[in-house]
Design a protein around this motif. Sequence first.
Motif, PDB file in Angstrom:
ATOM      1  N   LEU A  47     104.689 -56.693 -80.543  1.00  0.00           N
ATOM      2  CA  LEU A  47     105.556 -57.945 -80.322  1.00  0.00           C
ATOM      3  C   LEU A  47     107.091 -57.377 -80.249  1.00  0.00           C
ATOM      4  O   LEU A  47     107.827 -57.944 -79.378  1.00  0.00           O
ATOM      5  CB  LEU A  47     105.455 -58.952 -81.370  1.00  0.00           C
ATOM      6  CG  LEU A  47     104.161 -59.631 -81.119  1.00  0.00           C
ATOM      7  CD1 LEU A  47     104.077 -60.542 -82.447  1.00  0.00           C
ATOM      8  CD2 LEU A  47     103.613 -60.150 -79.981  1.00  0.00           C
TER       9      LEU A  47
ATOM     10  N   THR B  68      99.564 -61.680 -87.233  1.00  0.00           N
ATOM     11  CA  THR B  68     100.508 -60.858 -87.047  1.00  0.00           C
ATOM     12  C   THR B  68     101.039 -60.080 -88.229  1.00  0.00           C
ATOM     13  O   THR B  68     100.732 -60.398 -89.421  1.00  0.00           O
ATOM     14  CB  THR B  68     101.804 -61.400 -86.717  1.00  0.00           C
ATOM     15  OG1 THR B  68     102.475 -62.606 -87.335  1.00  0.00           O
ATOM     16  CG2 THR B  68     101.621 -62.248 -85.186  1.00  0.00           C
TER      17      THR B  68
ATOM     18  N   ASN C 235     106.635 -55.381 -85.159  1.00  0.00           N
ATOM     19  CA  ASN C 235     105.769 -56.392 -85.470  1.00  0.00           C
ATOM     20  C   ASN C 235     104.497 -56.221 -84.284  1.00  0.00           C
ATOM     21  O   ASN C 235     104.884 -56.179 -83.328  1.00  0.00           O
ATOM     22  CB  ASN C 235     106.448 -57.855 -85.440  1.00  0.00           C
ATOM     23  CG  ASN C 235     107.173 -58.331 -86.370  1.00  0.00           C
ATOM     24  OD1 ASN C 235     106.892 -57.774 -87.604  1.00  0.00           O
ATOM     25  ND2 ASN C 235     108.149 -59.073 -86.085  1.00  0.00           N
TER      26      ASN C 235
ATOM     27  N   MET D 170     100.716 -58.048 -83.111  1.00  0.00           N
ATOM     28  CA  MET D 170      99.728 -58.922 -83.101  1.00  0.00           C
ATOM     29  C   MET D 170      98.417 -58.596 -82.733  1.00  0.00           C
ATOM     30  O   MET D 170      98.055 -58.085 -81.783  1.00  0.00           O
ATOM     31  CB  MET D 170     100.070 -60.189 -82.160  1.00  0.00           C
ATOM     32  CG  MET D 170      99.132 -61.400 -82.126  1.00  0.00           C
ATOM     33  SD  MET D 170      99.837 -62.893 -81.097  1.00  0.00           S
ATOM     34  CE  MET D 170      99.744 -61.974 -79.523  1.00  0.00           C
TER      35      MET D 170
END
Length: 150
Positions: free
Chosen positions: A33, A50, A42, A44
């Motif tokens: 992300l 996440t 990050n 997902m």
Amino acid sequence: EVDGGMCANGAVAGGTRVRAQDESGEWYNATVLNVYADGMCNVMFDDGSTLKHELLQVYLPEEVEEPEMPAEPQEMKIGFCANGAIDGGARVRVEIGGEWYDGVVMAIYYDDMCKILFDGGGESKHALSTVYVPEEEPEPPAEPEEVDGG
């Protein structure tokens, strides 16, 4: 946030498909992300959860796999809602935006969801944990009394 960075085996940026470990240590497909200047990113996972990861703990897969679109969930005969067991045809109540709506269960799925046809029209899927069996079943309308014309 930066445009991209180096993971364990190549370059990644937002939108890159990767393999990453979830909190339990299992490896799953995921999508990056965000990438940060401190070497973190990050991701997902395909289930929608996440997690923040060090870039060096994320791997480009040998073959890029697009997330699978879930097939129509398989139906079950019975499920457990917030306050009891229900089956297809059960009368239920759901709170939506602070308002309570009554309806009938049309289907119960293995992913802990159910489809409800509402009394006022319309249908939608809801998590079983948010569905309630009404405390009292609504009574059918009373038959009109016959009056003797006397």
